[in-house]
Design an enzyme around this catalytic site. Sequence first.
Site, PDB file in Angstrom:
ATOM      1  N   GLY A  71      -4.914  -8.324  -5.088  1.00 55.21           N
ATOM      2  CA  GLY A  71      -6.189  -6.967  -4.827  1.00 55.21           C
ATOM      3  C   GLY A  71      -5.567  -5.859  -5.038  1.00 55.21           C
ATOM      4  O   GLY A  71      -6.349  -5.174  -5.316  1.00 55.21           O
ATOM      5  N   THR A 236      -9.917 -12.276 -21.137  1.00 52.24           N
ATOM      6  CA  THR A 236      -9.573 -13.789 -21.183  1.00 52.24           C
ATOM      7  C   THR A 236      -9.500 -14.749 -19.996  1.00 52.24           C
ATOM      8  O   THR A 236      -8.646 -13.977 -18.521  1.00 52.24           O
ATOM      9  CB  THR A 236      -9.166 -14.112 -21.597  1.00 52.24           C
ATOM     10  N   CYS A 324      14.260   2.583   4.702  1.00 49.73           N
ATOM     11  CA  CYS A 324      15.476   2.871   4.114  1.00 49.73           C
ATOM     12  C   CYS A 324      15.619   2.764   2.978  1.00 49.73           C
ATOM     13  O   CYS A 324      16.375   3.618   2.703  1.00 49.73           O
ATOM     14  CB  CYS A 324      16.350   2.377   5.616  1.00 49.73           C
TER      15      CYS A 324
HETATM   16  C1  LIG Z   1      -0.786  -7.437  -0.834  1.00 43.55           C
HETATM   17  C2  LIG Z   1      -1.876  -6.607  -0.204  1.00 43.55           C
HETATM   18  C3  LIG Z   1      -2.022  -5.880  -1.470  1.00 43.55           C
HETATM   19  C4  LIG Z   1      -2.070  -6.212  -2.846  1.00 43.55           C
HETATM   20  O1  LIG Z   1      -2.719  -7.180  -2.836  1.00 43.55           O
HETATM   21  P1  LIG Z   1      -1.888  -8.298  -4.387  1.00 43.55           P
HETATM   22  O2  LIG Z   1      -2.374  -8.596  -4.820  1.00 43.55           O
HETATM   23  O3  LIG Z   1      -0.435  -8.041  -4.545  1.00 43.55           O
HETATM   24  O4  LIG Z   1      -1.423  -6.700  -5.729  1.00 43.55           O
HETATM   25  C5  LIG Z   1      -3.462  -5.033  -0.806  1.00 43.55           C
HETATM   26  N1  LIG Z   1      -3.844  -4.319  -0.304  1.00 43.55           N
HETATM   27  C6  LIG Z   1      -3.360  -5.557   1.382  1.00 43.55           C
HETATM   28  C7  LIG Z   1      -3.821  -5.095   2.400  1.00 43.55           C
HETATM   29  C8  LIG Z   1      -2.261  -6.474   0.428  1.00 43.55           C
HETATM   30  O5  LIG Z   1      -1.913  -6.518   2.225  1.00 43.55           O
END
Ligand SMILES: *Cc1c(COP(=O)(O)O)cnc(C)c1O
Length: 393
Positions: A71, A236, A324
């Site tokens: 993501g 790849t 924290c």
């Molecule tokens: C987990 C998350 C990401 C990051 O995704 P990854 O695959 O862990 O890099 C980005 N945005 C939101 C809202 C997420 O909850």
Amino acid sequence: MKEVYLDNNATTMVAPEVLEAMLPYLRSDYGNASSMHGFGGKVGKVIRQAREQTAQALGCSAEEIIFTSCGTESDNTAIFSAVRSQPEKRHVVTTRVEHPAVLNVASHLEIAGYEVTSLKVDEQGRLDLQELEDSLRPDTALVSVMHANNESGVVFPLERIAEIVKSRDILLHTDAVQTVGKLPIDLQTLAVDFLALSAHKVHGPKGVGALFVRRGVPFRPFMLGGHQEKGRRAGTENVAGIVALGKAMEMAEAGIVDENTRVKALRDRLENAIMESIPDVRRNGDPENRLPNTSSLAFKYIEGESILLMLDQYGICASSGSACTSGSLEPSHVLRAMGVPFTYAHGSIRFSLSRYTTDQEIDLVLRELPGIVSRLRAMSPFTGDQAGQACAC
Ligand SMILES: *Cc1c(COP(=O)(O)O)cnc(C)c1O
């Protein structure tokens, strides 16, 4: 002791069907999709199928899907593409509650000389659409607004946002990592230009994601190298991961009804029972517009981390909304942006359910949590009326 896993907004269990689907591509079908022989060609075929499955779940066409490593990469790719394809535009709009995958790209752009407007949220975690509209300028390259917040679960009105942003011909990116499989997404009607998602948040494996880029939207690749993904993302292909994402997307789409009925009812039962049985508990975030699986609750006078540690002794996994542990005395940027009062913000924890959550698991939390909270409150230095004092974490 079996884990009671209520931390699905952090990551999810790989669905058994997804694992089955991906295994052959780790075991025996290890060809490279770019090779000229049939062994590699077979792999090209399953990547095409995964692209179709992903597109089908989102209501877009297969050519509009680019597979990425996560993501975070999808968010980075969208934002950098938008600014690089319009070098004359030096302004970007986003929100104060984005995931770090967007937040830290925005900070980077600011350091690089871009102007960034970070939209506020109210105490319920909602955006002010008038503020959004007023922030748009002729030199705005991109608006990046998440679909739903991973901490509070608050869902932003993306259709309305798209109307406002697209009426000004500005590119719109959404981080939909938390909404896939929880809310229906139809890119035929939802007028975003980019949409990011991640497999491990929808019962797929870690290390694979996708980015939707609407046909006709100018695109600059983030990863340079070979010609994979039609030159849009070099490297790849993670074949097993991509096959898994395709399967996970198919299952996510099929599971939306369950998510919004059974899972939502479990979440509501958990939340209502906690709020009825434990005094001084607040819900963080808009109760109307939020994810069906998420409950962010604030327990006055105690620290979220302490609750988590005690829940962990019963095998219950949740998460806290505070940073924290990183040595900072500040609660999370999301709760701060919402103006959650000090004595509540530090005591915030998030339960996030999934299709695998059972009634018995919710019962276990409801049996143990009231005792945990009263034991912690009995020890709390804040239980008097000492709001405003330093956190001891
Ligand atoms: C987990 C998350 C990401 C990051 O995704 P990854 O695959 O862990 O890099 C980005 N945005 C939101 C809202 C997420 O909850």
